[in-house]
Design a protein around this motif. Structure first.
Motif, PDB file in Angstrom:
ATOM      1  N   TRP A   1      45.141  15.805 -12.687  1.00 35.03           N
ATOM      2  CA  TRP A   1      45.982  16.479 -11.692  1.00 35.03           C
ATOM      3  C   TRP A   1      45.524  17.914 -11.460  1.00 35.03           C
TER       4      TRP A   1
ATOM      5  N   GLY B   1      54.474  11.272  -2.873  1.00 35.36           N
ATOM      6  CA  GLY B   1      55.746  11.945  -3.088  1.00 35.36           C
ATOM      7  C   GLY B   1      56.919  10.991  -3.122  1.00 35.36           C
TER       8      GLY B   1
ATOM      9  N   TRP C   1      55.883  10.864  -7.236  1.00 31.14           N
ATOM     10  CA  TRP C   1      56.384  12.137  -7.747  1.00 31.14           C
ATOM     11  C   TRP C   1      57.902  12.228  -7.706  1.00 31.14           C
TER      12      TRP C   1
ATOM     13  N   TRP D   1      49.694  12.204   0.485  1.00 30.11           N
ATOM     14  CA  TRP D   1      50.658  12.856  -0.415  1.00 30.11           C
ATOM     15  C   TRP D   1      52.090  12.451  -0.114  1.00 30.11           C
TER      16      TRP D   1
ATOM     17  N   VAL E   1      59.240  14.461  -1.605  1.00 32.80           N
ATOM     18  CA  VAL E   1      59.728  14.355  -2.988  1.00 32.80           C
ATOM     19  C   VAL E   1      61.238  14.131  -3.050  1.00 32.80           C
TER      20      VAL E   1
ATOM     21  N   SER F   1      49.817   5.270  -7.335  1.00 31.29           N
ATOM     22  CA  SER F   1      49.050   6.510  -7.510  1.00 31.29           C
ATOM     23  C   SER F   1      47.557   6.226  -7.618  1.00 31.29           C
TER      24      SER F   1
END
Length: 435
Positions: free
Chosen positions: A320, A232, A236, A228, A355, A382
């Motif tokens: 998602w 991020g 994201w 993640w 993020v 991704s």
């Protein structure tokens, strides 16, 4: 790969209905606040940099204090901590509404209010996971229904805030946002919960260490957070500013709002699918669904005709949301209940800290490489993250644990009664992978 659903206990009990109401109200407020704040500040004459300071203060306070929110939730109980956080958020946003109504609030006041709001949200958020097993006996279905609600809130919140600012005044948007936090707190206050394991025998520092040990001792947990971090920083973080620039440049200012609403609609569909589809290996099933997510940065990069753009965003939202349900249910059923809030705090902090870094590098990187090129790279990265979720053995092989059952005969304490401590370490997580 999919277990049969079989006979399931009823979901819409009094407690779950109240908790669902609280979550919908809180998620609406969370979705409305950034739009209300951004549009109101620009309307009042503040520049983009000032908006960035205000939103950055919220994010920084949240990231720094969220682990302490998990400690408080485990030391006392998630509900009183969440109610107190809702009360603080109500007062802060209501004060912003009043100040905007009577005059121009100074920037220091806005930044201070948003920073305190981020701190309050840091106290609120870790308890979200810990409350679900206490209000329902079917965590999978509950998380799916909550994900549907989140998708609806994602659509309705920003649109409602923007409409209030345009049709009435910025103060009304803040007032409506404050009302959502009041509704959340009152709904949580009305819950009647069974006894909860509240461990107050050790110091705050020791509680933090225990939470960190529980977090790092599960390779499936920290492996997902490492993946993640990549998502991020490279996906994201840059996705919103780059996607907004690409979509609005091709289809006009309203198109990006339509695309975000389509993503929210897809999230609602993904939540509905997760009510019925229960993978025996939930993280593997969620990882497969995550291969739909790259359609968002891909369509934002290619900017096809508007219907295709909206379809790409919607299908991305399905993947998602389905992953999100599997992840939330796994954390809630694999971690000991008396440590769940602390572990959730580390999980949230680990997921969100990357993020802002991605947001900071998006502008300079787009000047060097180009907006569409970075969005194409985000689509590839991704997809690589989804493949990594499948490739990591502890993630792929983790089997679904049974949802924690609510004690049918346990006395329900009245408000204000002391909570009876339960034996620690009795959750499902102790029997699973540790490294």
């Amino acid at each position: 790969m999919i277990d049969s659903v079989g006979a399931q206990p009823p979901l819409w009990t009094r407690n779950f209905t109240l908790y669902f109401t609280a979550r919908i109200a809180s998620m609406l407020g969370d979705a409305m606040l950034p739009v209300a704040l951004s549009v109101a500040m620009l309307t009042l004459g503040y520049g983009v940099s000032a908006v960035g300071f205000a939103l950055g203060a919220w994010m920084a306070a949240f990231a720094v204090f969220v682990v302490f929110g998990g400690v408080l939730a485990d030391r006392f109980h998630p509900r009183p901590v969440m109610i107190a956080a809702d009360a603080v958020r109500f007062l802060l946003i209501a004060s912003l509404a009043w100040y905007v109504a009577v005059g121009l609030p100074p920037l220091w006041f806005i930044v201070t209010a948003t920073a305190l709001g981020g701190l309050a949200t840091a106290m609120f958020q870790p308890g979200v996971n810990g409350m679900v097993p206490q209000v329902t006996a079917d965590a999978q279905k509950a998380n799916a229904v909550l994900r549907v609600g989140q998708g609806i809130s994602t659509m309705a919140g920003p649109a409602g805030a923007g409409l209030l600012v345009a049709a009435a005044a910025p103060a009304w948007a803040f007032a409506a946002t404050a009302a959502t936090f009041a509704a959340s707190g009152l709904s949580l206050l009305a819950l009647r919960l069974p006894p909860f394991a509240a461990d107050r025998t050790t110091s705050t520092w020791e509680n933090l260490r225990t939470g960190w040990h529980e977090f790092r001792s599960r390779s499936w947990l920290w492996a997902v957070i490492l993946i993640w971090w990549v998502l991020g920083v490279f996906v994201w973080g840059p996705l919103t500013p780059l996607g907004a620039a690409s979509v609005t440049g091709a289809h006009g200012t309203a198109a990006f709002g339509y695309a975000e609403a389509a993503f929210g609609a897809g999230c609602a569909v993904g939540g509905l699918l997760a009510i019925r589809i229960r993978p025996a290996r939930p993280l593997l099933g969620g990882a497969v669904a995550m291969f739909l997510f790259p359609l968002m940065p891909l369509t934002a990069a290619l900017v096809p005709a508007l219907p295709l753009l909206l379809l790409g965003y919607a299908v991305s939202g399905i993947g998602w949301a389905f992953w999100g349900v599997q992840w939330a249910t796994t954390v809630q059923t694999q971690i000991p209940e008396d440590r769940l809030n602390r572990v959730s705090a580390y999980e949230i902090a680990g997921s969100i800290l990357a993020v802002p870094l991605g947001q900071m590098i998006a502008g300079p990187a787009s000047s060097l490489v180009g907006v569409h090129e970075l969005l194409l790279a985000a689509a590839v990265i991704s997809a690589g993250c989804a493949a990594a979720l499948i490739a990591v053995t502890p993630i792929r092989r983790l089997r679904r644990a049974p949802s924690r059952r609510l004690a049918a005969t346990a006395p329900v304490p009245e408000p204000g009664m002391a909570l009876r401590p339960a034996a620690p370490g009795t959750g499902h997580g102790d029997t699973h992978d540790r490294t």
